[in-house]
Design a protein around this motif. Structure first.
Motif, PDB file in Angstrom:
ATOM      1  N   GLY A  49       0.869  -1.158   0.000  1.00  9.45           N
ATOM      2  CA  GLY A  49       0.000   0.000   0.000  1.00  9.45           C
ATOM      3  C   GLY A  49       0.914   1.218   0.000  1.00  9.45           C
ATOM      4  N   VAL A  50       0.570   2.237  -0.767  1.00 14.44           N
ATOM      5  CA  VAL A  50       1.416   3.425  -0.888  1.00 14.44           C
ATOM      6  C   VAL A  50       0.588   4.653  -0.544  1.00 14.44           C
ATOM      7  N   GLY A  51       1.047   5.390   0.458  1.00 16.00           N
ATOM      8  CA  GLY A  51       0.422   6.653   0.813  1.00 16.00           C
ATOM      9  C   GLY A  51       1.208   7.798   0.210  1.00 16.00           C
ATOM     10  N   ARG A  52       0.497   8.755  -0.373  1.00 16.28           N
ATOM     11  CA  ARG A  52       1.160   9.921  -0.969  1.00 16.28           C
ATOM     12  C   ARG A  52       0.609  11.193  -0.332  1.00 16.28           C
ATOM     13  N   LEU A  53       1.499  12.047   0.105  1.00 16.00           N
ATOM     14  CA  LEU A  53       1.134  13.348   0.648  1.00 16.00           C
ATOM     15  C   LEU A  53       1.615  14.408  -0.345  1.00 16.00           C
ATOM     16  N   ALA A  54       0.668  15.085  -0.994  1.00 21.61           N
ATOM     17  CA  ALA A  54       1.008  16.122  -1.973  1.00 21.61           C
ATOM     18  C   ALA A  54       1.409  17.394  -1.232  1.00 21.61           C
ATOM     19  N   LEU A  55       2.684  17.754  -1.338  1.00 21.63           N
ATOM     20  CA  LEU A  55       3.163  18.982  -0.714  1.00 21.63           C
ATOM     21  C   LEU A  55       2.764  20.204  -1.529  1.00 21.63           C
ATOM     22  N   ASN A  56       2.765  20.017  -2.853  1.00 26.49           N
ATOM     23  CA  ASN A  56       2.324  21.035  -3.808  1.00 26.49           C
ATOM     24  C   ASN A  56       2.076  20.283  -5.120  1.00 26.49           C
ATOM     25  N   GLN A  81       3.834  19.801  -7.634  1.00 25.50           N
ATOM     26  CA  GLN A  81       4.998  19.123  -8.204  1.00 25.50           C
ATOM     27  C   GLN A  81       5.587  18.024  -7.308  1.00 25.50           C
ATOM     28  N   PHE A  82       5.437  18.113  -5.981  1.00 22.88           N
ATOM     29  CA  PHE A  82       6.140  17.196  -5.084  1.00 22.88           C
ATOM     30  C   PHE A  82       5.198  16.405  -4.178  1.00 22.88           C
ATOM     31  N   ASP A  83       5.476  15.092  -4.075  1.00 22.00           N
ATOM     32  CA  ASP A  83       4.767  14.200  -3.154  1.00 22.00           C
ATOM     33  C   ASP A  83       5.766  13.563  -2.200  1.00 22.00           C
ATOM     34  N   LEU A  84       5.372  13.414  -0.941  1.00 23.23           N
ATOM     35  CA  LEU A  84       6.089  12.533  -0.035  1.00 23.23           C
ATOM     36  C   LEU A  84       5.421  11.174  -0.140  1.00 23.23           C
ATOM     37  N   ILE A  85       6.225  10.110  -0.121  1.00 23.52           N
ATOM     38  CA  ILE A  85       5.706   8.765  -0.346  1.00 23.52           C
ATOM     39  C   ILE A  85       6.095   7.860   0.818  1.00 23.52           C
ATOM     40  N   GLY A  86       5.143   7.057   1.276  1.00 28.13           N
ATOM     41  CA  GLY A  86       5.408   6.023   2.265  1.00 28.13           C
ATOM     42  C   GLY A  86       4.763   4.732   1.794  1.00 28.13           C
ATOM     43  N   ARG A  87       5.438   3.610   2.008  1.00 23.35           N
ATOM     44  CA  ARG A  87       4.878   2.329   1.570  1.00 23.35           C
ATOM     45  C   ARG A  87       5.030   1.292   2.664  1.00 23.35           C
ATOM     46  N   LEU A  88       4.093   0.325   2.675  1.00 23.00           N
ATOM     47  CA  LEU A  88       4.125  -0.788   3.616  1.00 23.00           C
ATOM     48  C   LEU A  88       3.475  -1.983   2.950  1.00 23.00           C
ATOM     49  N   GLY A  89       4.144  -3.129   3.011  1.00 22.58           N
ATOM     50  CA  GLY A  89       3.595  -4.336   2.394  1.00 22.58           C
ATOM     51  C   GLY A  89       4.483  -5.532   2.628  1.00 22.58           C
ATOM     52  N   PHE A  90       4.436  -6.460   1.681  1.00 17.85           N
ATOM     53  CA  PHE A  90       5.161  -7.723   1.813  1.00 17.85           C
ATOM     54  C   PHE A  90       5.928  -8.058   0.548  1.00 17.85           C
ATOM     55  N   ASP A  91       7.083  -8.668   0.731  1.00 18.36           N
ATOM     56  CA  ASP A  91       7.885  -9.229  -0.345  1.00 18.36           C
ATOM     57  C   ASP A  91       7.650 -10.737  -0.320  1.00 18.36           C
ATOM     58  N   PHE A  92       7.412 -11.322  -1.480  1.00 15.79           N
ATOM     59  CA  PHE A  92       7.104 -12.754  -1.568  1.00 15.79           C
ATOM     60  C   PHE A  92       8.218 -13.551  -2.228  1.00 15.79           C
ATOM     61  N   GLY A  93       9.353 -12.924  -2.469  1.00  8.79           N
ATOM     62  CA  GLY A  93      10.430 -13.583  -3.197  1.00  8.79           C
ATOM     63  C   GLY A  93      11.508 -14.138  -2.290  1.00  8.79           C
ATOM     64  N   ASP A  94      12.749 -14.035  -2.766  1.00  2.00           N
ATOM     65  CA  ASP A  94      13.890 -14.566  -2.029  1.00  2.00           C
ATOM     66  C   ASP A  94      14.087 -13.878  -0.687  1.00  2.00           C
ATOM     67  N   ASP A  95      13.684 -12.619  -0.572  1.00  4.06           N
ATOM     68  CA  ASP A  95      13.803 -11.870   0.685  1.00  4.06           C
ATOM     69  C   ASP A  95      12.410 -11.629   1.251  1.00  4.06           C
ATOM     70  N   ASP A  96      11.658 -12.723   1.423  1.00  2.00           N
ATOM     71  CA  ASP A  96      10.253 -12.595   1.811  1.00  2.00           C
ATOM     72  C   ASP A  96      10.099 -12.055   3.226  1.00  2.00           C
ATOM     73  N   GLY A  97       9.031 -11.317   3.386  1.00  2.00           N
ATOM     74  CA  GLY A  97       8.723 -10.707   4.673  1.00  2.00           C
ATOM     75  C   GLY A  97       8.236  -9.287   4.488  1.00  2.00           C
ATOM     76  N   LEU A  98       8.174  -8.600   5.594  1.00  2.00           N
ATOM     77  CA  LEU A  98       7.694  -7.226   5.612  1.00  2.00           C
ATOM     78  C   LEU A  98       8.635  -6.313   4.824  1.00  2.00           C
ATOM     79  N   MET A  99       8.060  -5.359   4.121  1.00  2.00           N
ATOM     80  CA  MET A  99       8.857  -4.328   3.452  1.00  2.00           C
ATOM     81  C   MET A  99       8.195  -2.978   3.660  1.00  2.00           C
TER      82      MET A  99
END
Length: 169
Positions: free
Chosen positions: A106-113, A115-133
């Motif tokens: 899931g990706v949250g975006r905060l529009a500062l103006n 032209q610019f967004d601050l971005i935060g993400r939280l989710g899971f990796d299902f590959g070789d490095d599986d787990g929280l990301m």
């Protein structure tokens, strides 16, 4: 509930969102977006960094509050070759490897103006490095269809500095 089961359920839910929205008459294909980028990856216990890539697609759910938007993204990453070396009885031995796999966030975006967004993400990796990301970063909106992103993404073992191109048709 085991972490792997939770990750599989999250990934399945991310894939199910567009068909469910379509069934309820709420799916809007104009909210789909696609992206790709390169990354510099570092892993704990690794001497050499790897240059990798990622590709992804997403869906914009829209604004949650003023200037705050929520997206879902699903993608594939390859960390590139990284070298790990160790000395055993005075003999230095090295091995190369990489990490690959699918991920969903899931990706949250905060529009500062406009032209610019601050971005935060939280989710899971299902590959070789599986787990929280999770990750933080910023996006520069070149125009209404194109965004350039710089993010720091942390997985269980791999840290990535990513430069991505996002296209909204």
């Amino acid at each position: 509930m085991k972490l792997r089961t939770l990750a599989l359920l999250t990934f399945s839910a991310a894939l199910a969102v567009p068909p469910l929205a379509a069934a309820q008459g709420g799916f809007d294909s104009t909210k789909l977006f696609f992206g790709a980028g390169i990354s510099q990856n570092d892993a704990s216990g690794i001497d050499d960094e790897g240059t990798g890539f990622q590709i992804f697609g997403g869906y914009e759910f829209g604004q949650l509050a003023r200037n705050v938007s929520l997206d879902a993204e699903v993608g594939y990453m390859d960390s590139g070759d990284m070298k790990a070396c160790d000395t055993f009885f005075g003999i230095r031995q090295c091995a190369e490897g990489d990490a690959k796999g699918l991920w969903a966030t899931g990706v949250g975006r905060l529009a500062l103006n406009p032209q610019f967004d601050l971005i935060g993400r939280l989710g899971f990796d299902f590959g070789d490095d599986d787990g929280l990301m999770f990750g933080i970063g910023g996006g520069f909106n070149v125009n209404k269809q194109t965004q350039l992103r710089l993010e720091l993404v942390e997985r269980d073992e791999i840290s990535s500095l990513q430069f991505n191109f996002v296209y909204r048709p």
